[in-house]
Motif scaffolding. Structure first.
Motif, PDB file in Angstrom:
ATOM      1  N   ASN A  72      -9.795 -75.166  56.790  1.00 14.86           N
ATOM      2  CA  ASN A  72      -9.028 -74.086  56.156  1.00 14.86           C
ATOM      3  C   ASN A  72      -8.263 -73.216  57.151  1.00 14.86           C
ATOM      4  OD1 ASN A  72     -10.128 -74.728  53.456  1.00 14.86           O
ATOM      5  ND2 ASN A  72     -12.034 -73.986  54.358  1.00 14.86           N
TER       6      ASN A  72
ATOM      7  N   LYS B  92     -14.420 -82.755  51.205  1.00 11.64           N
ATOM      8  CA  LYS B  92     -14.566 -81.956  49.979  1.00 11.64           C
ATOM      9  C   LYS B  92     -14.396 -82.805  48.726  1.00 11.64           C
ATOM     10  CE  LYS B  92     -15.389 -77.988  51.843  1.00 11.64           C
ATOM     11  NZ  LYS B  92     -16.589 -77.224  51.614  1.00 11.64           N
ATOM     12  N   GLY B  93     -14.559 -84.115  48.869  1.00 14.79           N
ATOM     13  CA  GLY B  93     -14.514 -84.999  47.715  1.00 14.79           C
ATOM     14  C   GLY B  93     -13.216 -85.768  47.587  1.00 14.79           C
TER      15      GLY B  93
ATOM     16  N   ASP C  43      -3.697 -81.940  43.897  1.00 13.23           N
ATOM     17  CA  ASP C  43      -4.632 -81.195  44.745  1.00 13.23           C
ATOM     18  C   ASP C  43      -3.915 -80.712  46.002  1.00 13.23           C
ATOM     19  OD1 ASP C  43      -6.851 -81.470  43.094  1.00 13.23           O
ATOM     20  OD2 ASP C  43      -7.652 -83.203  44.183  1.00 13.23           O
TER      21      ASP C  43
ATOM     22  N   SER D 115      -9.457 -79.942  57.543  1.00 17.99           N
ATOM     23  CA  SER D 115     -10.899 -80.197  57.465  1.00 17.99           C
ATOM     24  C   SER D 115     -11.565 -79.759  58.763  1.00 17.99           C
ATOM     25  CB  SER D 115     -11.168 -81.682  57.202  1.00 17.99           C
ATOM     26  OG  SER D 115     -10.970 -82.440  58.379  1.00 17.99           O
TER      27      SER D 115
ATOM     28  N   LYS E 190      -9.261 -82.157  50.714  1.00 18.05           N
ATOM     29  CA  LYS E 190      -8.961 -81.482  49.456  1.00 18.05           C
ATOM     30  C   LYS E 190      -9.299 -79.998  49.591  1.00 18.05           C
ATOM     31  CE  LYS E 190     -10.633 -81.481  44.679  1.00 18.05           C
ATOM     32  NZ  LYS E 190     -11.440 -82.269  43.723  1.00 18.05           N
TER      33      LYS E 190
ATOM     34  N   ASP F  32     -10.673 -76.733  48.223  1.00 20.61           N
ATOM     35  CA  ASP F  32     -11.590 -76.400  47.127  1.00 20.61           C
ATOM     36  C   ASP F  32     -11.784 -74.904  46.962  1.00 20.61           C
ATOM     37  OD1 ASP F  32     -13.166 -75.843  49.357  1.00 20.61           O
ATOM     38  OD2 ASP F  32     -14.959 -76.769  48.517  1.00 20.61           O
ATOM     39  N   LYS F  33     -10.986 -74.106  47.670  1.00 19.65           N
ATOM     40  CA  LYS F  33     -11.039 -72.650  47.537  1.00 19.65           C
ATOM     41  C   LYS F  33      -9.662 -72.093  47.875  1.00 19.65           C
ATOM     42  CE  LYS F  33     -12.498 -71.490  52.232  1.00 19.65           C
ATOM     43  NZ  LYS F  33     -13.479 -70.744  53.006  1.00 19.65           N
TER      44      LYS F  33
ATOM     45  N   PRO G 137      -7.119 -73.580  44.032  1.00 20.92           N
ATOM     46  CA  PRO G 137      -7.449 -74.893  43.474  1.00 20.92           C
ATOM     47  C   PRO G 137      -7.507 -74.888  41.945  1.00 20.92           C
ATOM     48  CG  PRO G 137      -9.107 -74.185  45.062  1.00 20.92           C
ATOM     49  CD  PRO G 137      -8.186 -73.035  44.848  1.00 20.92           C
TER      50      PRO G 137
ATOM     51  N   THR H  47      -9.018 -75.539  38.290  1.00 18.91           N
ATOM     52  CA  THR H  47     -10.355 -75.291  37.775  1.00 18.91           C
ATOM     53  C   THR H  47     -10.737 -76.275  36.674  1.00 18.91           C
ATOM     54  OG1 THR H  47      -9.471 -73.682  36.200  1.00 18.91           O
ATOM     55  CG2 THR H  47     -10.326 -72.846  38.315  1.00 18.91           C
TER      56      THR H  47
END
Length: 160
Positions: free
Chosen positions: A61, A100-101, A107, A112, A120, A122-123, A157, A159
């Protein structure tokens, strides 16, 4: 044809081979800004001549993300010995992992915890692109080249 805006940049000396036209990093490696400098015109800084000093992204991030590695410009028409292209806008690819999947179309892609590799988002965070294809990973560490639309922005992201 595809459209991709790019910016010239300088990589760490340890990663650069001045006499080689080969890519210093794999295409799609994420880069972050460490500082900027300016090209010179008539002995002064040119405000339209920003040169980014970059390295592979170093943390998840990262707000410092600039773009993805495109190619070497070493030994080109201007005989540069440390000049490369960062892809920042338009069509392209980012090397991503499954930290993160799996990734779905739409997306956001952020940095990373693996140097130079995306994941991905995720926040709420800074992203460097939007995925244009679904990608399934067999493990968190597996990497794949993901088709994206480049663009740096803060991203929330999905929801659903």
């Amino acid at each position: 044809g595809t459209f991709t805006a790019n910016h010239p940049y300088i990589i760490p000396v340890a990663d650069n081979t001045p006499t080689s036209t080969d890519n210093a990093y794999p295409y799609g490696t994420l880069l972050e800004t460490t500082s900027i400098q300016y090209t010179q015109q008539n002995g002064a800084d040119s405000e339209r001549g920003i040169l980014y000093n970059v390295r592979k992204t170093q943390s998840a991030n990262s707000k410092k993300v600039l773009g993805a590695y495109g190619s070497s410009m070493n030994q080109g028409p201007n005989n540069h010995t440390n000049r490369h292209q960062a892809l920042v806008l338009g069509d392209g690819h980012i090397i991503c992992n499954g930290e993160k999947g799996n990734i779905s179309v739409g997306d956001g892609i952020t940095t990373s915890s693996t140097a130079g590799v995306g994941m991905k988002a995720d926040k709420l965070c800074m992203i460097v692109g939007i995925a244009q294809e679904d990608i399934t990973f067999s493990s968190a560490s597996e990497t794949k080249l993901v088709s994206v639309q480049y663009g740096i922005r803060q991203f929330t992201p999905w929801t659903d």
